[in-house]
Design a protein around this motif. Structure first.
Motif, PDB file in Angstrom:
ATOM      1  N   GLN A 126       0.719  -1.212   0.045  1.00 47.57           N
ATOM      2  CA  GLN A 126      -0.019  -0.047   0.007  1.00 47.57           C
ATOM      3  C   GLN A 126       1.004   1.293   0.023  1.00 47.57           C
ATOM      4  OE1 GLN A 126      -1.373  -3.405   1.194  1.00 47.57           O
ATOM      5  NE2 GLN A 126      -0.684  -2.335   2.980  1.00 47.57           N
ATOM      6  N   LEU A 127       0.353   2.456  -0.548  1.00 43.90           N
ATOM      7  CA  LEU A 127       0.963   3.670  -0.631  1.00 43.90           C
ATOM      8  C   LEU A 127       0.120   4.408   0.165  1.00 43.90           C
ATOM      9  CD1 LEU A 127       3.365   5.574  -1.484  1.00 43.90           C
ATOM     10  CD2 LEU A 127       1.814   6.137  -3.571  1.00 43.90           C
ATOM     11  N   ARG A 128       0.341   4.923   1.385  1.00 45.86           N
ATOM     12  CA  ARG A 128      -0.544   5.659   2.133  1.00 45.86           C
ATOM     13  C   ARG A 128      -0.614   7.015   1.916  1.00 45.86           C
ATOM     14  NH1 ARG A 128      -1.621   4.530   8.572  1.00 45.86           N
ATOM     15  NH2 ARG A 128      -0.516   2.805   7.773  1.00 45.86           N
ATOM     16  N   VAL A 129      -1.862   7.714   1.702  1.00 40.13           N
ATOM     17  CA  VAL A 129      -1.922   8.943   1.388  1.00 40.13           C
ATOM     18  C   VAL A 129      -2.898   9.642   2.638  1.00 40.13           C
ATOM     19  CG1 VAL A 129      -2.489  10.673  -0.313  1.00 40.13           C
ATOM     20  CG2 VAL A 129      -1.629   8.651  -1.035  1.00 40.13           C
ATOM     21  N   ARG A 130      -2.435  10.713   3.280  1.00 39.50           N
ATOM     22  CA  ARG A 130      -3.556  11.368   4.163  1.00 39.50           C
ATOM     23  C   ARG A 130      -4.291  12.237   3.310  1.00 39.50           C
ATOM     24  NH1 ARG A 130      -2.683   9.325   8.841  1.00 39.50           N
ATOM     25  NH2 ARG A 130      -0.900   8.502   9.800  1.00 39.50           N
ATOM     26  N   TYR A 131      -5.498  12.228   3.706  1.00 36.59           N
ATOM     27  CA  TYR A 131      -6.371  13.294   3.165  1.00 36.59           C
ATOM     28  C   TYR A 131      -5.944  14.781   3.433  1.00 36.59           C
ATOM     29  CZ  TYR A 131      -9.227   9.278   3.156  1.00 36.59           C
ATOM     30  OH  TYR A 131      -9.981   8.048   2.843  1.00 36.59           O
ATOM     31  N   GLY A 132      -5.803  15.468   2.393  1.00 33.56           N
ATOM     32  CA  GLY A 132      -5.393  16.875   1.984  1.00 33.56           C
ATOM     33  C   GLY A 132      -3.748  17.098   2.038  1.00 33.56           C
ATOM     34  N   GLN A 133      -3.144  15.757   2.121  1.00 39.42           N
ATOM     35  CA  GLN A 133      -1.719  15.801   2.038  1.00 39.42           C
ATOM     36  C   GLN A 133      -1.307  16.068   0.658  1.00 39.42           C
ATOM     37  OE1 GLN A 133       0.345  12.184   3.387  1.00 39.42           O
ATOM     38  NE2 GLN A 133       1.945  12.308   2.005  1.00 39.42           N
ATOM     39  N   GLU A 134      -0.357  16.625   0.231  1.00 28.94           N
ATOM     40  CA  GLU A 134       0.158  16.615  -1.547  1.00 28.94           C
ATOM     41  C   GLU A 134       0.566  15.349  -1.857  1.00 28.94           C
ATOM     42  OE1 GLU A 134       2.923  19.852  -3.925  1.00 28.94           O
ATOM     43  OE2 GLU A 134       1.585  20.342  -2.383  1.00 28.94           O
ATOM     44  N   LEU A 135       0.168  14.980  -2.877  1.00 26.03           N
ATOM     45  CA  LEU A 135       0.708  13.610  -3.713  1.00 26.03           C
ATOM     46  C   LEU A 135       2.188  14.099  -4.160  1.00 26.03           C
ATOM     47  CD1 LEU A 135      -2.708  12.712  -5.434  1.00 26.03           C
ATOM     48  CD2 LEU A 135      -1.751  11.883  -3.120  1.00 26.03           C
ATOM     49  N   ASP A 136       2.850  13.011  -4.225  1.00 27.00           N
ATOM     50  CA  ASP A 136       4.280  13.017  -4.766  1.00 27.00           C
ATOM     51  C   ASP A 136       3.945  12.301  -6.058  1.00 27.00           C
ATOM     52  OD1 ASP A 136       6.607  12.261  -5.953  1.00 27.00           O
ATOM     53  OD2 ASP A 136       7.320  11.424  -3.808  1.00 27.00           O
ATOM     54  N   GLU A 137       3.604  13.295  -7.116  1.00 32.74           N
ATOM     55  CA  GLU A 137       3.182  12.759  -8.483  1.00 32.74           C
ATOM     56  C   GLU A 137       4.503  12.077  -9.137  1.00 32.74           C
ATOM     57  OE1 GLU A 137       1.348  14.609 -12.485  1.00 32.74           O
ATOM     58  OE2 GLU A 137       1.155  15.731 -10.714  1.00 32.74           O
ATOM     59  N   ALA A 138       5.892  12.451  -8.841  1.00 35.26           N
ATOM     60  CA  ALA A 138       6.656  11.677  -9.720  1.00 35.26           C
ATOM     61  C   ALA A 138       6.667  10.154  -9.110  1.00 35.26           C
ATOM     62  CB  ALA A 138       8.163  12.400  -9.232  1.00 35.26           C
ATOM     63  N   LEU A 139       6.696   9.960  -7.772  1.00 28.82           N
ATOM     64  CA  LEU A 139       6.818   8.681  -7.263  1.00 28.82           C
ATOM     65  C   LEU A 139       5.366   7.899  -7.742  1.00 28.82           C
ATOM     66  CD1 LEU A 139       7.169   6.311  -5.124  1.00 28.82           C
ATOM     67  CD2 LEU A 139       5.795   7.723  -3.519  1.00 28.82           C
ATOM     68  N   LEU A 140       4.195   8.355  -7.877  1.00 29.36           N
ATOM     69  CA  LEU A 140       3.126   7.815  -8.198  1.00 29.36           C
ATOM     70  C   LEU A 140       3.069   7.564  -9.915  1.00 29.36           C
ATOM     71  CD1 LEU A 140       0.005   6.848  -7.833  1.00 29.36           C
ATOM     72  CD2 LEU A 140      -0.602   9.351  -8.649  1.00 29.36           C
ATOM     73  N   GLN A 141       3.775   8.543 -10.661  1.00 20.94           N
ATOM     74  CA  GLN A 141       4.045   8.096 -12.147  1.00 20.94           C
ATOM     75  C   GLN A 141       4.997   7.079 -12.270  1.00 20.94           C
ATOM     76  OE1 GLN A 141       6.040  11.463 -14.274  1.00 20.94           O
ATOM     77  NE2 GLN A 141       5.416  10.249 -16.262  1.00 20.94           N
ATOM     78  N   ARG A 142       6.211   6.936 -11.431  1.00 19.94           N
ATOM     79  CA  ARG A 142       6.814   5.911 -11.579  1.00 19.94           C
ATOM     80  C   ARG A 142       6.182   4.381 -11.397  1.00 19.94           C
ATOM     81  NH1 ARG A 142      10.354   7.371  -7.540  1.00 19.94           N
ATOM     82  NH2 ARG A 142      10.693   5.076  -7.233  1.00 19.94           N
ATOM     83  N   LEU A 143       5.535   4.654 -10.197  1.00 17.95           N
ATOM     84  CA  LEU A 143       4.738   3.336  -9.632  1.00 17.95           C
ATOM     85  C   LEU A 143       3.816   2.817 -10.571  1.00 17.95           C
ATOM     86  CD1 LEU A 143       4.311   1.286  -7.361  1.00 17.95           C
ATOM     87  CD2 LEU A 143       2.642   3.087  -6.368  1.00 17.95           C
ATOM     88  N   VAL A 144       3.006   3.539 -11.017  1.00 23.37           N
ATOM     89  CA  VAL A 144       1.908   3.290 -12.040  1.00 23.37           C
ATOM     90  C   VAL A 144       2.625   2.910 -13.314  1.00 23.37           C
ATOM     91  CG1 VAL A 144       0.185   4.131 -13.473  1.00 23.37           C
ATOM     92  CG2 VAL A 144       0.214   4.881 -11.196  1.00 23.37           C
ATOM     93  N   HIS A 145       3.586   3.455 -13.723  1.00 17.44           N
ATOM     94  CA  HIS A 145       4.250   2.710 -15.074  1.00 17.44           C
ATOM     95  C   HIS A 145       4.860   1.463 -14.799  1.00 17.44           C
ATOM     96  CE1 HIS A 145       3.582   6.005 -17.577  1.00 17.44           C
ATOM     97  NE2 HIS A 145       3.926   6.985 -16.886  1.00 17.44           N
TER      98      HIS A 145
END
Length: 134
Positions: free
Chosen positions: A96-115
């Motif tokens: 799991q990647l935990r994201v707290r509500y209202g927290q800014e997302l690390d888009e670079a991490l998310l992009q790498r992970l999804v790809h």
């Protein structure tokens, strides 16, 4: 995936977001938009109260709302732990990647992970052990 799936999924996905408490909706919608922006080929389904993303050969990720945070659960991801230390969990399969509500997302991490997740499941469907998405 069958052609009709995206049309049928859209109202269910919209309903899924609307059923979330108001403080959870913005984070969930943002994370969903980023996932689909990085991998528009993913199909959508609502299963067991979670928004599930999949390819023709199986489920790959899911959004799982919790009271204080949102999990992006990556199925069959134990092998990704070294590459993505941000993933939580100790099970043999999901992480799991935990994201707290209202927290800014690390888009670079998310992009790498999804790809990585999409590429891994597109090239080795028989090895990922995923349930069928159809």
């Amino acid at each position: 995936m069958q052609q009709r799936r995206p049309r049928l999924a859209a109202p269910l996905v919209q309903s899924w977001f609307e059923l979330l408490p108001p403080n959870q909706q913005a984070t969930a919608r943002t994370l969903h938009a980023q996932i689909m922006g990085h991998a528009p080929q993913l199909g959508l389904a609502v299963r067991s109260g979670h928004l599930v993303y999949g390819l023709d050969n199986g489920f790959v990720m899911a959004l799982q709302p919790h009271r204080q945070h949102l999990h992006l659960q990556v199925f069959h991801a134990a092998g990704l732990a070294a590459q993505f230390p941000e993933l939580e969990g100790t099970a043999k399969g999901p992480r799991q990647l935990r994201v707290r509500y209202g927290q800014e997302l690390d888009e670079a991490l998310l992009q790498r992970l999804v790809h990585v997740v999409v590429a891994r499941n597109a090239t080795a469907p028989e090895e990922n052990g995923a349930d069928t998405f159809r």
